[in-house]
Enzyme design. Structure first.
Site, PDB file in Angstrom:
ATOM      1  N   ASP A  43       0.830  -1.211   0.000  1.00  0.00           N
ATOM      2  CA  ASP A  43       0.000   0.000   0.000  1.00  0.00           C
ATOM      3  C   ASP A  43       0.867   1.265   0.000  1.00  0.00           C
ATOM      4  O   ASP A  43       0.352   2.376  -0.053  1.00  0.00           O
ATOM      5  CB  ASP A  43      -1.026  -0.005   1.144  1.00  0.00           C
ATOM      6  CG  ASP A  43      -0.386  -0.020   2.510  1.00  0.00           C
ATOM      7  OD1 ASP A  43       0.848  -0.171   2.595  1.00  0.00           O
ATOM      8  OD2 ASP A  43      -1.130   0.116   3.516  1.00  0.00           O
ATOM      9  N   SER A  44       2.200   1.089   0.002  1.00  0.00           N
ATOM     10  CA  SER A  44       3.090   2.239  -0.214  1.00  0.00           C
ATOM     11  C   SER A  44       2.798   2.854  -1.591  1.00  0.00           C
ATOM     12  O   SER A  44       3.233   3.964  -1.876  1.00  0.00           O
ATOM     13  CB  SER A  44       4.562   1.817  -0.115  1.00  0.00           C
ATOM     14  OG  SER A  44       4.849   0.751  -1.001  1.00  0.00           O
ATOM     15  N   LYS A 112      -0.963  -9.257   3.259  1.00  0.00           N
ATOM     16  CA  LYS A 112      -0.109  -8.773   4.346  1.00  0.00           C
ATOM     17  C   LYS A 112      -0.900  -7.806   5.204  1.00  0.00           C
ATOM     18  O   LYS A 112      -1.648  -6.987   4.668  1.00  0.00           O
ATOM     19  CB  LYS A 112       1.149  -8.101   3.787  1.00  0.00           C
ATOM     20  CG  LYS A 112       2.053  -7.549   4.901  1.00  0.00           C
ATOM     21  CD  LYS A 112       3.443  -7.197   4.408  1.00  0.00           C
ATOM     22  CE  LYS A 112       3.545  -5.876   3.710  1.00  0.00           C
ATOM     23  NZ  LYS A 112       3.105  -4.712   4.486  1.00  0.00           N
ATOM     24  N   GLU A 114      -0.709  -5.263   8.914  1.00  0.00           N
ATOM     25  CA  GLU A 114       0.173  -4.596   9.871  1.00  0.00           C
ATOM     26  C   GLU A 114      -0.384  -4.719  11.281  1.00  0.00           C
ATOM     27  O   GLU A 114      -1.594  -4.542  11.485  1.00  0.00           O
ATOM     28  CB  GLU A 114       0.299  -3.109   9.507  1.00  0.00           C
ATOM     29  CG  GLU A 114       0.935  -2.867   8.152  1.00  0.00           C
ATOM     30  CD  GLU A 114       1.109  -1.386   7.834  1.00  0.00           C
ATOM     31  OE1 GLU A 114       0.818  -0.525   8.705  1.00  0.00           O
ATOM     32  OE2 GLU A 114       1.529  -1.091   6.704  1.00  0.00           O
ATOM     33  N   GLU A 181      10.011  -3.916   9.788  1.00  0.00           N
ATOM     34  CA  GLU A 181      10.377  -2.633   9.170  1.00  0.00           C
ATOM     35  C   GLU A 181      10.976  -1.679  10.194  1.00  0.00           C
ATOM     36  O   GLU A 181      10.389  -1.433  11.271  1.00  0.00           O
ATOM     37  CB  GLU A 181       9.136  -1.987   8.508  1.00  0.00           C
ATOM     38  CG  GLU A 181       9.478  -0.628   7.884  1.00  0.00           C
ATOM     39  CD  GLU A 181       8.453  -0.109   6.888  1.00  0.00           C
ATOM     40  OE1 GLU A 181       7.489  -0.837   6.562  1.00  0.00           O
ATOM     41  OE2 GLU A 181       8.628   1.032   6.430  1.00  0.00           O
TER      42      GLU A 181
HETATM   43  O1  KIV Z   1       3.782  -1.124   1.342  1.00  0.00           O
HETATM   44  C1  KIV Z   1       4.932  -1.608   1.211  1.00  0.00           C
HETATM   45  O2  KIV Z   1       5.589  -1.473   0.174  1.00  0.00           O
HETATM   46  C2  KIV Z   1       5.463  -2.358   2.349  1.00  0.00           C
HETATM   47  C3  KIV Z   1       6.891  -2.775   2.291  1.00  0.00           C
HETATM   48  C4  KIV Z   1       7.811  -1.627   2.342  1.00  0.00           C
HETATM   49  C5  KIV Z   1       7.210  -3.790   3.331  1.00  0.00           C
HETATM   50  O3  KIV Z   1       4.760  -2.596   3.282  1.00  0.00           O
END
Ligand code: KIV
Length: 281
Positions: A43-44, A112, A114, A181
């Protein structure tokens, strides 16, 4: 495509796992061709390709759209997709519904999430439903505001112990992998030694079982800010600047497009078009 068993075997053999965050067809394709083991549709993307200030505004629709594109670019690579902010924290039912959508519509192999102990119940429910889950602890960008900004986490014994407990809770709940992270390297080493599942570091030193970087950071396409843990393996941004300046200049001077970039037309057809016998007339 590598499987969960392969990732576990890589950890057991002491071989590193390579993960890359990539959000679209060309970056996923390049990542697959380079031989990465896992593509993370992170989600980055909210900050890196959608221009937001954080990952918070990213939606399920965004993640599905980008997962599909990455899937088309990398059909033979394990695809992991981030569950966006507040799409899994509210209840296990909400987490199940959204994770199912990412897998079914987005085409990913796993998701994934968090957080630590507080989301262990959701992780357990997803794993029981057959959805592979990767955890993410340390600096968790979806809660950056609550963490006081984008800061290294687990620097004192108390917060480090809490992070280890979170990691153990996620493993216990059935997570197959854990992203660490922005935590001190010695803490990442301890977590990696204590867990039987692989750890993937970003800003977590060299003792994790694998590493992840964002594609745009790794190839030099994102320069709004550069975290300390980023290494640029290419400088596509600089080459892009130079190339695009030349493009502007060649369009303005008429040098582009040249004959080799243009299509021709039969002379007789042209004469009909102009309504003349001789084009030179
Ligand atoms: O959103 C992302 O790209 C991430 C990675 C940097 C681990 O969570």
């Amino acid at each position: 495509m590598k499987s969960l068993t392969d990732f576990q075997a890589l950890k057991a053999a002491g071989e590193k796992i390579v993960m890359m965050t990539a959000y679209d067809y060309p970056s996923a394709r390049l990542s697959q061709e380079a031989g990465v083991d896992i593509i993370l549709v992170g989600d980055s993307l909210g900050m890196v390709v959608l221009g937001y200030d954080s990952t918070v505004p990213v939606t399920m629709a965004d993640m599905i759209h980008h997962s599909r594109a990455a899937r088309r670019g990398a059909p033979e690579t394990f695809l992991l997709t981030d569950m966006p902010f507040l799409t899994y924290q509210i209840s296990t039912a909400q987490a199940l519904e959204n994770a199912a959508q990412l897998v079914q519509d987005g085409g990913c192999e796993g998701v994934k999430v968090e957080g630590g102990v507080e989301i262990a119940e959701q992780v357990y429910a997803l794993v029981r439903a057959g959805i592979p889950v990767c955890g993410h602890v340390g600096l968790t960008p979806q809660s950056a505001t609550a963490l006081g900004g984008y800061k290294v986490q687990g620097r004192n014994a108390e917060t480090a112990k809490k992070l280890l407990d979170d990691a153990l809770a996620l493993e216990e709940a059935g997570a197959f992998m854990l992203v660490l992270e922005c935590i001190p390297a010695p803490l990442a080493k301890l977590v990696s030694e204590r867990l039987s599942i692989p750890t993937i570091g970003i800003g977590a030193g060299n003792h994790c079982d694998g590493q992840v970087l964002v594609f745009h950071d790794a190839v030099g396409l994102f320069d709004r800010f550069t975290p300390k843990f980023v290494k640029r393996f290419a400088t596509l941004g600089a080459q892009g600047h130079e190339g695009l300046a030349r493009y502007c200049q060649e369009v303005r001077s008429g040098a582009f497009p040249a004959a080799e970039h243009s299509f021709t037309m039969d002379e007789e057809e042209l004469k009909h078009l102009y309504g003349v016998r001789d084009l030179q007339a």
